[in-house]
Design a protein around this motif. Structure first.
Motif, short mmCIF file in Angstrom:
data_model
loop_
_atom_site.label_atom_id
_atom_site.label_comp_id
_atom_site.label_asym_id
_atom_site.label_seq_id
_atom_site.Cartn_x
_atom_site.Cartn_y
_atom_site.Cartn_z
N GLN A 182 39.26 45.52 29.49
CA GLN A 182 40.67 45.56 29.08
C GLN A 182 41.58 45.70 30.28
OE1 GLN A 182 41.98 44.82 26.39
NE2 GLN A 182 44.07 45.60 26.48
N ARG A 183 41.16 46.45 31.26
CA ARG A 183 41.97 46.61 32.47
C ARG A 183 42.16 45.27 33.17
NH1 ARG A 183 39.08 50.26 36.50
NH2 ARG A 183 38.77 51.34 34.52
N ILE A 184 41.10 44.49 33.29
CA ILE A 184 41.19 43.18 33.93
C ILE A 184 42.07 42.24 33.11
CG2 ILE A 184 39.87 41.11 34.55
CD1 ILE A 184 39.59 43.40 36.54
N ARG A 185 41.94 42.30 31.78
CA ARG A 185 42.78 41.44 30.93
C ARG A 185 44.27 41.74 31.15
NH1 ARG A 185 39.75 38.42 27.88
NH2 ARG A 185 37.68 39.12 27.22
N GLY B 177 36.20 46.44 37.56
CA GLY B 177 36.99 47.15 36.56
C GLY B 177 36.26 47.35 35.25
N LEU B 178 34.95 47.54 35.30
CA LEU B 178 34.13 47.68 34.09
C LEU B 178 33.86 49.14 33.77
CD1 LEU B 178 31.43 44.90 34.67
CD2 LEU B 178 33.24 44.86 32.95
N THR B 179 34.05 49.52 32.51
CA THR B 179 33.58 50.81 32.03
C THR B 179 32.12 50.68 31.62
OG1 THR B 179 34.16 50.34 29.73
CG2 THR B 179 35.90 51.28 31.13
N GLN B 180 31.48 51.81 31.30
CA GLN B 180 30.09 51.76 30.87
C GLN B 180 29.94 50.92 29.61
OE1 GLN B 180 28.27 55.68 30.70
NE2 GLN B 180 29.33 56.32 32.57
N ARG B 181 30.84 51.10 28.68
CA ARG B 181 30.77 50.34 27.43
C ARG B 181 30.96 48.85 27.71
NH1 ARG B 181 34.35 48.29 23.69
NH2 ARG B 181 33.58 48.20 21.53
N PRO C 274 37.39 40.50 41.63
CA PRO C 274 37.50 39.43 42.61
C PRO C 274 38.36 38.26 42.13
CG PRO C 274 35.25 40.23 42.50
CD PRO C 274 35.98 40.86 41.37
N ASP C 275 38.27 37.94 40.84
CA ASP C 275 39.10 36.86 40.29
C ASP C 275 40.58 37.24 40.35
OD1 ASP C 275 36.89 35.05 39.19
OD2 ASP C 275 36.44 36.98 38.26
N VAL C 276 40.87 38.50 40.03
CA VAL C 276 42.25 38.99 40.09
C VAL C 276 42.76 38.93 41.53
CG1 VAL C 276 43.71 41.03 39.79
CG2 VAL C 276 42.02 40.44 38.05
N ALA C 277 41.92 39.37 42.48
CA ALA C 277 42.33 39.37 43.89
C ALA C 277 42.61 37.96 44.39
CB ALA C 277 41.24 40.03 44.74
N ARG C 278 41.78 37.00 43.97
CA ARG C 278 41.98 35.62 44.39
C ARG C 278 43.32 35.08 43.90
NH1 ARG C 278 41.09 31.35 41.36
NH2 ARG C 278 39.79 32.53 39.91
#
Length: 416
Positions: free
Chosen positions: A164-167, A15-19, A118-122
């Motif tokens: 931010q999406r992961i948060r 879920g990472l953007t370029q920034r 992966p942390d979110v999926a777990r």
């Protein structure tokens, strides 16, 4: 020049953007004592394939972010600069050394663990497993503690480096875990503790900006109000769920919110409003399409709507129609929803008892104990059976069947 699809895929997984990737790489560079930095422009050169082999420090930083060799990220060294082939143990040693250094330091400043999909999926898989346990056994202290531990882990991961999406996903998971803890308390009749958890869950769902998590909280809040006989509060909570974006987008969610509203109105003896809400629930359910939904929603569908309809109709004095709805619920409920099948069986017994079918109602309750054999009855179910016994003594105080039921089951429903 060929696009680096492997790096793009890995970024999407986390879920990472370029920034955000540039910031994460810079964190690792600083942790390694490097003064060099990368920018979004640098990341674009990696993605477009203009840069196929970053310098060593950046390669190590990328390996720290993604936890794999850079070759798995689509980077290829030029033939004259090919590094010796390293066995898996070499990379593992390098990675573990780097990871221990990051984990051993406080998760602040530049030394932060990278958190991703992966942390979110777990955490999501663990939440789904705990929800399945609730379907089988019902609420209990161990389940409450396990869900609260999941919420704590989701919040602890907020200290790491994440997009931010992961948060937002982590806050959403923390809200769902906490709501599950509240639901376990409701089922175990620990109502004050349930309220504390729901207050926290609503705060977390707001921070997650997740309307489906907010629906989950309001659904549980309506259930809590129902258990406390605060029927006006139950209606208000269900109507709060109706106003959310998830309810407007998904007819299945809307159906659940309307069904909860109908239950509240029936307890207030407002038959017109209750039946109107039931019609809304039925209409919305017909429009619902199969699609992925959170595990907490899996209990709701045609069978559960029939079960809630049975309660509403019984409250309104429509006992034969309530009995028919209970039979429809039991025929449609999947076998693995053991606790819900037991509750629907108890409700069937109520509708039979309220029609004067005392012996049949008492015989029906045997199914409750058979379904839950091997595990303690949740306190909410014991309370429901206590209500059945009180109605039984009120409607047939002199019936030998009533006395026999009390003698046979009193220890099971009152102390199990």
């Amino acid at each position: 020049m060929t696009e680096n699809s492997r790096l793009k895929f890995k970024m999407e997984q986390l879920g990472l953007t370029q920034r955000e990737l540039a910031l994460a790489v810079n964190d690792h560079l600083r942790a390694a004592g490097e003064h060099d930095t990368v920018s979004e422009r640098t990341v674009r050169t990696w993605l477009t394939g203009r840069s196929t082999w970053p310098r060593k420090a950046k390669r190590r930083a990328l390996e720290g972010v993604f936890r794999c060799p850079v070759e798995e990220l689509g980077f290829t060294p030029p033939p004259s600069n090919a590094r010796p082939k390293e066995g898996p143990h070499v990379f593992r040693r390098t990675f573990i050394s780097s990871s221990v250094g990051v984990a051993a330091s406080p998760l602040i400043g530049s030394r932060r663990l990278t958190v991703g999909a992966p942390d979110v999926a777990r955490l999501r898989e663990r939440l789904d497993a705990l929800t399945a346990l609730d379907d089988q056994r019902g609420g209990h202290l161990e389940l409450e503690e396990a869900t609260l531990q999941g919420a704590r882990e989701a919040l602890e991961l907020q200290k790491g480096s994440a997009s931010q999406r992961i948060r937002l996903r982590l806050f959403s998971l923390a809200a769902s875990y906490t709501t599950n803890a509240a639901w376990s308390c409701i089922d175990a009749r620990q109502l004050d503790r349930a309220q504390v958890h729901l207050n926290e869950a609503l705060r977390l769902a707001g921070m997650a900006q997740d309307s489906i998590a907010q629906v989950q909280v309001w659904n549980a809040t309506a259930m809590l109000a129902h258990q406390r006989r605060d029927h006006g509060g139950a209606v208000a909570a269900a109507q709060a769920a109706q106003a959310l974006g998830a309810t407007r987008r998904d007819p299945m969610v809307a159906s659940l919110a309307h069904a909860r509203t109908a239950l509240g109105h029936s307890n207030l003896r407002d038959g017109t409003a209750a039946l109107r809400s039931l019609r809304y629930a039925e209409s919305a359910l017909l429009k619902a399409k199969p699609e992925p939904r959170p595990s907490w929603m899996q209990f709701y569908g045609v069978a559960e709507l029939h079960a809630l309809t049975a309660i509403v109709l019984d409250r309104l004095g429509e006992h034969p129609a309530a009995e028919a709805a209970s039979y429809r619920a039991l025929s449609a409920l999947p076998q693995h929803f053991r606790r819900n099948r037991a509750l629907a069986t108890a409700r069937l017994a109520f509708s039979q008892l309220h029609q004067g079918e005392v012996e049949q109602a008492c015989a029906t309750t045997e199914g409750v104990f058979s379904l839950m054999e091997g595990t303690p009855l949740p306190a909410r179910m014991r309370s429901l059976l206590g209500d059945f016994y009180r109605d039984l003594l009120t409607l047939a105080p002199d019936a030998s069947t009533a006395r026999a039921w009390g003698d046979r089951y009193r220890s099971e429903w009152s102390t199990t």
